[in-house]
Write a protein that holds these residues in place. Structure first.
Motif, PDB file in Angstrom:
ATOM      1  N   GLY A 125      -5.155  -8.873   1.247  1.00 40.79           N
ATOM      2  CA  GLY A 125      -4.391  -9.314   0.074  1.00 40.79           C
ATOM      3  C   GLY A 125      -3.546  -8.224  -0.562  1.00 40.79           C
ATOM      4  O   GLY A 125      -3.769  -7.028  -0.367  1.00 40.79           O
ATOM      5  N   TYR A 126      -2.561  -8.688  -1.358  1.00 47.51           N
ATOM      6  CA  TYR A 126      -1.591  -7.772  -1.985  1.00 47.51           C
ATOM      7  C   TYR A 126      -2.265  -6.761  -2.914  1.00 47.51           C
ATOM      8  O   TYR A 126      -1.948  -5.572  -2.893  1.00 47.51           O
ATOM      9  CB  TYR A 126      -0.590  -8.564  -2.844  1.00 47.51           C
ATOM     10  CG  TYR A 126       0.211  -9.635  -2.145  1.00 47.51           C
ATOM     11  CD1 TYR A 126       0.649  -9.491  -0.822  1.00 47.51           C
ATOM     12  CD2 TYR A 126       0.586 -10.790  -2.837  1.00 47.51           C
ATOM     13  CE1 TYR A 126       1.409 -10.480  -0.214  1.00 47.51           C
ATOM     14  CE2 TYR A 126       1.355 -11.775  -2.241  1.00 47.51           C
ATOM     15  CZ  TYR A 126       1.758 -11.625  -0.922  1.00 47.51           C
ATOM     16  OH  TYR A 126       2.515 -12.597  -0.345  1.00 47.51           O
ATOM     17  N   GLN A 168      -3.705  -3.540   4.591  1.00 50.79           N
ATOM     18  CA  GLN A 168      -4.290  -4.473   5.555  1.00 50.79           C
ATOM     19  C   GLN A 168      -4.787  -3.730   6.793  1.00 50.79           C
ATOM     20  O   GLN A 168      -5.728  -4.154   7.435  1.00 50.79           O
ATOM     21  CB  GLN A 168      -3.205  -5.492   5.933  1.00 50.79           C
ATOM     22  CG  GLN A 168      -3.733  -6.764   6.511  1.00 50.79           C
ATOM     23  CD  GLN A 168      -4.036  -7.830   5.453  1.00 50.79           C
ATOM     24  OE1 GLN A 168      -3.738  -7.643   4.285  1.00 50.79           O
ATOM     25  NE2 GLN A 168      -4.640  -8.907   5.875  1.00 50.79           N
ATOM     26  N   VAL A 191       8.783   4.630  12.385  1.00 57.16           N
ATOM     27  CA  VAL A 191       8.015   5.776  12.888  1.00 57.16           C
ATOM     28  C   VAL A 191       7.248   5.259  14.108  1.00 57.16           C
ATOM     29  O   VAL A 191       6.580   4.235  14.031  1.00 57.16           O
ATOM     30  CB  VAL A 191       7.031   6.283  11.808  1.00 57.16           C
ATOM     31  CG1 VAL A 191       6.131   7.377  12.346  1.00 57.16           C
ATOM     32  CG2 VAL A 191       7.790   6.762  10.582  1.00 57.16           C
ATOM     33  N   GLU A 195      10.205   3.534   5.790  1.00 61.77           N
ATOM     34  CA  GLU A 195      10.139   2.066   5.876  1.00 61.77           C
ATOM     35  C   GLU A 195      11.133   1.629   6.947  1.00 61.77           C
ATOM     36  O   GLU A 195      12.303   1.969   6.887  1.00 61.77           O
ATOM     37  CB  GLU A 195      10.465   1.434   4.524  1.00 61.77           C
ATOM     38  CG  GLU A 195      10.684  -0.069   4.560  1.00 61.77           C
ATOM     39  CD  GLU A 195       9.583  -0.859   5.279  1.00 61.77           C
ATOM     40  OE1 GLU A 195       8.410  -0.738   4.916  1.00 61.77           O
ATOM     41  OE2 GLU A 195       9.924  -1.599   6.249  1.00 61.77           O
ATOM     42  N   CYS A 224       4.521 -13.859   1.601  1.00 63.80           N
ATOM     43  CA  CYS A 224       4.238 -15.301   1.536  1.00 63.80           C
ATOM     44  C   CYS A 224       4.191 -15.718   0.073  1.00 63.80           C
ATOM     45  O   CYS A 224       5.233 -15.833  -0.575  1.00 63.80           O
ATOM     46  CB  CYS A 224       2.945 -15.568   2.290  1.00 63.80           C
ATOM     47  SG  CYS A 224       2.550 -17.289   2.431  1.00 63.80           S
ATOM     48  N   SER A 254       4.546  -2.041  13.675  1.00 65.19           N
ATOM     49  CA  SER A 254       5.448  -2.176  14.831  1.00 65.19           C
ATOM     50  C   SER A 254       4.703  -1.792  16.119  1.00 65.19           C
ATOM     51  O   SER A 254       3.776  -0.970  16.094  1.00 65.19           O
ATOM     52  CB  SER A 254       6.684  -1.302  14.633  1.00 65.19           C
ATOM     53  OG  SER A 254       6.349   0.047  14.785  1.00 65.19           O
ATOM     54  N   ALA A 267       0.832  -1.211   0.000  1.00 73.37           N
ATOM     55  CA  ALA A 267       0.000   0.000   0.000  1.00 73.37           C
ATOM     56  C   ALA A 267       0.865   1.260   0.000  1.00 73.37           C
ATOM     57  O   ALA A 267       0.623   2.191  -0.778  1.00 73.37           O
ATOM     58  CB  ALA A 267      -0.928  -0.006   1.215  1.00 73.37           C
ATOM     59  N   ARG A 316      12.335  -1.354   7.651  1.00 69.37           N
ATOM     60  CA  ARG A 316      13.341  -2.349   7.296  1.00 69.37           C
ATOM     61  C   ARG A 316      14.539  -1.666   6.640  1.00 69.37           C
ATOM     62  O   ARG A 316      14.348  -0.653   5.969  1.00 69.37           O
ATOM     63  CB  ARG A 316      12.747  -3.376   6.330  1.00 69.37           C
ATOM     64  CG  ARG A 316      11.709  -4.255   6.981  1.00 69.37           C
ATOM     65  CD  ARG A 316      11.019  -5.164   5.994  1.00 69.37           C
ATOM     66  NE  ARG A 316      10.089  -4.463   5.150  1.00 69.37           N
ATOM     67  CZ  ARG A 316      10.112  -4.484   3.813  1.00 69.37           C
ATOM     68  NH1 ARG A 316      11.032  -5.172   3.176  1.00 69.37           N
ATOM     69  NH2 ARG A 316       9.223  -3.818   3.110  1.00 69.37           N
TER      70      ARG A 316
HETATM   71  P1  FAD Z   1       2.800  -4.716   4.263  1.00 67.75           P
HETATM   72  O1  FAD Z   1       3.013  -5.186   2.881  1.00 67.75           O
HETATM   73  O2  FAD Z   1       3.092  -5.631   5.385  1.00 67.75           O
HETATM   74  O3  FAD Z   1       3.630  -3.373   4.446  1.00 67.75           O
HETATM   75  C1  FAD Z   1       3.748  -2.699   5.668  1.00 67.75           C
HETATM   76  C2  FAD Z   1       5.154  -2.136   5.744  1.00 67.75           C
HETATM   77  O4  FAD Z   1       5.225  -1.239   6.839  1.00 67.75           O
HETATM   78  C3  FAD Z   1       6.207  -3.197   5.982  1.00 67.75           C
HETATM   79  O5  FAD Z   1       7.198  -3.080   4.997  1.00 67.75           O
HETATM   80  C4  FAD Z   1       6.733  -2.896   7.379  1.00 67.75           C
HETATM   81  O6  FAD Z   1       8.099  -3.197   7.516  1.00 67.75           O
HETATM   82  C5  FAD Z   1       6.459  -1.416   7.503  1.00 67.75           C
HETATM   83  N1  FAD Z   1       6.276  -0.910   8.871  1.00 67.75           N
HETATM   84  C6  FAD Z   1       5.549  -1.446   9.874  1.00 67.75           C
HETATM   85  N2  FAD Z   1       5.560  -0.652  10.962  1.00 67.75           N
HETATM   86  C7  FAD Z   1       6.325   0.419  10.631  1.00 67.75           C
HETATM   87  C8  FAD Z   1       6.732   1.589  11.341  1.00 67.75           C
HETATM   88  N3  FAD Z   1       6.341   1.819  12.592  1.00 67.75           N
HETATM   89  N4  FAD Z   1       7.542   2.494  10.717  1.00 67.75           N
HETATM   90  C9  FAD Z   1       7.950   2.263   9.432  1.00 67.75           C
HETATM   91  N5  FAD Z   1       7.608   1.161   8.723  1.00 67.75           N
HETATM   92  C10 FAD Z   1       6.788   0.262   9.306  1.00 67.75           C
HETATM   93  N6  FAD Z   1      -1.603 -11.542   1.218  1.00 67.75           N
HETATM   94  C11 FAD Z   1      -1.657 -12.110  -0.011  1.00 67.75           C
HETATM   95  O7  FAD Z   1      -2.268 -11.540  -0.930  1.00 67.75           O
HETATM   96  N7  FAD Z   1      -1.039 -13.303  -0.257  1.00 67.75           N
HETATM   97  C12 FAD Z   1      -0.329 -13.953   0.698  1.00 67.75           C
HETATM   98  O8  FAD Z   1       0.228 -15.009   0.449  1.00 67.75           O
HETATM   99  C13 FAD Z   1      -0.257 -13.386   2.013  1.00 67.75           C
HETATM  100  N8  FAD Z   1       0.440 -13.985   3.019  1.00 67.75           N
HETATM  101  C14 FAD Z   1       0.561 -13.384   4.235  1.00 67.75           C
HETATM  102  C15 FAD Z   1       1.349 -13.987   5.229  1.00 67.75           C
HETATM  103  C16 FAD Z   1       1.521 -13.369   6.468  1.00 67.75           C
HETATM  104  C17 FAD Z   1       2.354 -14.025   7.521  1.00 67.75           C
HETATM  105  C18 FAD Z   1       0.881 -12.137   6.718  1.00 67.75           C
HETATM  106  C19 FAD Z   1       1.049 -11.462   8.030  1.00 67.75           C
HETATM  107  C20 FAD Z   1       0.105 -11.544   5.743  1.00 67.75           C
HETATM  108  C21 FAD Z   1      -0.074 -12.160   4.491  1.00 67.75           C
HETATM  109  N9  FAD Z   1      -0.855 -11.592   3.484  1.00 67.75           N
HETATM  110  C22 FAD Z   1      -0.922 -12.146   2.228  1.00 67.75           C
HETATM  111  C23 FAD Z   1      -1.569 -10.385   3.727  1.00 67.75           C
HETATM  112  C24 FAD Z   1      -0.535  -9.292   3.390  1.00 67.75           C
HETATM  113  O9  FAD Z   1       0.029  -8.806   4.537  1.00 67.75           O
HETATM  114  C25 FAD Z   1      -1.134  -8.220   2.598  1.00 67.75           C
HETATM  115  O10 FAD Z   1      -1.714  -8.754   1.474  1.00 67.75           O
HETATM  116  C26 FAD Z   1      -0.172  -7.115   2.148  1.00 67.75           C
HETATM  117  O11 FAD Z   1       1.188  -7.354   2.389  1.00 67.75           O
HETATM  118  C27 FAD Z   1      -0.623  -5.963   2.899  1.00 67.75           C
HETATM  119  O12 FAD Z   1       0.023  -4.850   2.399  1.00 67.75           O
HETATM  120  P2  FAD Z   1       0.280  -3.642   3.371  1.00 67.75           P
HETATM  121  O13 FAD Z   1       0.936  -2.617   2.542  1.00 67.75           O
HETATM  122  O14 FAD Z   1      -0.936  -3.317   4.098  1.00 67.75           O
HETATM  123  O15 FAD Z   1       1.288  -4.229   4.451  1.00 67.75           O
END
Ligand code: FAD
Length: 438
Positions: free
Chosen positions: A345-346, A339, A121, A31, A51, A138, A12, A33
């Motif tokens: 999902g991605y 999420q 953050v 970010e 995943c 986090s 996202a 990481r």
């Molecule tokens: P993320 O992609 O997790 O991105 C969040 C980012 O924020 C991360 O890079 C993290 O390091 C960063 N972050 C967190 N806290 C802080 C902070 N305080 N300061 C700075 N950076 C921070 N979805 C699928 O579609 N297919 C799958 O196979 C799948 N497998 C999954 C397996 C697991 C174990 C989990 C937990 C989730 C899975 N999901 C899967 C759901 C998946 O998390 C979401 O689809 C997608 O990654 C969500 O995107 P996002 O941008 O919301 O979160």
């Protein structure tokens, strides 16, 4: 111009930061990481796929594929890089995850308007902000979010029951009623006799479960108040009949009698297209869920739009807190995606990133934030998270059950889904001309 801050370089956040920069507005992308890793992330790359390497079905008459196509039409960076680094995957959009992540990281780092900062953050900043810290936000930021939203509006665990489309339920068997006839008849009830109940219990006890991840094992204790249905089945022959399958207060309209056990389905959306299996949170494998739950009378042909899960997942009670433009009602300069707002999902996370980023940039430029047509998969998803019942809110993946009905009965599913696709892409094209043309 004050830069907009995006927190989290996942699916996202990456999309949001790109859309902001493309709109000509400076952005800081935070970010954490590699300084700090979530329990599921392992690389330094933006948009790490934690995943599977799949973004779901590619065909545009499937829910995931339609979402891909909408995102292509809207100039999504995540989907364009996914297309570029696609690998053969039998009808799914799957990517070479290393190349995909490295390319996105380079592309964003090289954008003159993106200031890419590696670091955690710990509190929500002032100004225009997009929160995209994901399901494993986090702990410090999670605590600040909890302070900002109020304790009860942030969940750290997802114990979700399966959701079924209404028109796949056999209404000759399942009947509408509320226990003790309280209020309006609000539940669909699937009745079981003793033999059916015992066979169902046996199947639940034998069905294969998913493995909990190591970091999830320590949290399993939180689920004691909310046991998986298969665990309840194992605890005793009648445990489920004193829990979610209790037959009391309901009589079967076919004979006026009380059944041996009853499974209740609660309406999930305003239109009554989606029904949630009450108390059926589960750790069973997805294939097993379908096999075992289709043994329930009335659900023989059930079509599942979401299966049950129990895992760690930080998500907000979006229907209480957010509008369909992905702004917080209490603080419109704060937006969120991914999420964290309860999309699953991605691809859905990238879609949220597109809208939150686009709207953050519009706020900075003094323009009105946008809402997508509900006939598009993106618009339907954000309308769902805005309007779902807050009391039982659980994350939702893209699916055709949340899209408004076509208003005509079409029996063939491919034809029906094709019509949804055509309507969505036509409405999106009009919307783009009306809203995005300079
Ligand atoms: P993320 O992609 O997790 O991105 C969040 C980012 O924020 C991360 O890079 C993290 O390091 C960063 N972050 C967190 N806290 C802080 C902070 N305080 N300061 C700075 N950076 C921070 N979805 C699928 O579609 N297919 C799958 O196979 C799948 N497998 C999954 C397996 C697991 C174990 C989990 C937990 C989730 C899975 N999901 C899967 C759901 C998946 O998390 C979401 O689809 C997608 O990654 C969500 O995107 P996002 O941008 O919301 O979160």
């Amino acid at each position: 111009q004050e830069p907009i801050q995006v927190i989290g370089g996942g699916l996202a956040g990456t999309e949001a930061a790109w859309q902001i920069a493309q709109a000509g507005v400076p952005v800081i992308l935070h970010e954490m990481r590699p300084k700090r890793f979530s329990p599921a992330h392992h690389t330094e790359n933006l948009a790490e796929l934690v995943c599977s390497n799949s973004f779901g079905a590619m065909a545009s008459d499937r829910a995931a594929g339609l979402l891909h196509e909408e995102l292509r039409q809207l100039g999504s960076i995540v989907i364009s890089k996914a297309d570029e680094h696609a690998v053969p995957a039998g009808g799914a959009l799957a990517v070479d995850r290393g190349q995909f992540g490295e390319d996105l990281t380079q592309t964003l780092a090289n954008h003159p308007l993106i200031d890419f900062r590696r670091g955690e953050v710990t509190a929500i900043p002032e100004g225009i902000v997009v929160l995209a810290s994901g399901p494993l936000t986090s702990p410090d930021l999670g605590a600040d979010l909890q302070r900002f939203t109020g304790m009860e509006y942030l969940n750290f665990f997802d114990a979700a029951s399966p959701i079924i489309t209404g028109d796949s339920i056999n209404k000759d068997i399942a009947f509408m009623a509320s226990r003790y006839d309280k209020g309006e008849a609000a539940y669909l009830n699937c009745p079981m006799n003793k033999e059916q109940y015992l066979q169902f219990r046996e199947a639940l006890c034998q069905a294969e479960q998913t493995e909990l991840k190591d970091f999830e094992k320590e949290t399993a204790k939180f689920f004691e108040a909310c046991l998986p249905i298969e665990e309840m089945a194992r605890r005793g022959e009648d445990t489920m009949r004193y829990g979610p399958l209790k037959p009391v207060g309901l009589s079967d309209p076919r004979n006026g009698e009380r059944n041996y056990a009853v499974i209740q389905l609660r309406q999930e959306d305003k239109a009554g297209q989606l029904w949630n299996m009450v108390g059926f949170q589960t750790n069973l494998r997805w294939g097993e869920q379908k096999r075992v739950f289709q043994m329930i009378p009335g659900l023989e042909k059930a079509e599942f739009v979401r299966l049950g899960v129990m895992h760690r997942n930080t998500f907000l009670n979006a229907p209480q807190l957010m509008s369909a433009s992905l702004q917080f009602k209490e603080r419109p300069t704060l937006l969120a995606a991914g999420q964290l707002i309860g999309t699953e999902g991605y691809t859905a996370a990238s879609a949220g990133g597109w809208l939150a980023g686009t709207n953050a940039a519009r706020l900075a430029l003094g323009k009105e934030p946008l809402i997508l047509p509900v006939t598009t998969m993106m618009g339907a998803l954000f309308e769902f998270i805005r309007s779902a019942a807050p009391k039982h809110f659980q994350p939702m993946a893209p699916n055709f059950g949340i899209v408004p009905d076509l208003g005509v009965k079409i029996k063939s599913k491919p034809e029906k889904y094709g019509r949804y696709r055509d309507r969505s892409l036509a409405d999106l094209a009009t919307w783009k001309t009306e809203n995005l043309a300079v």
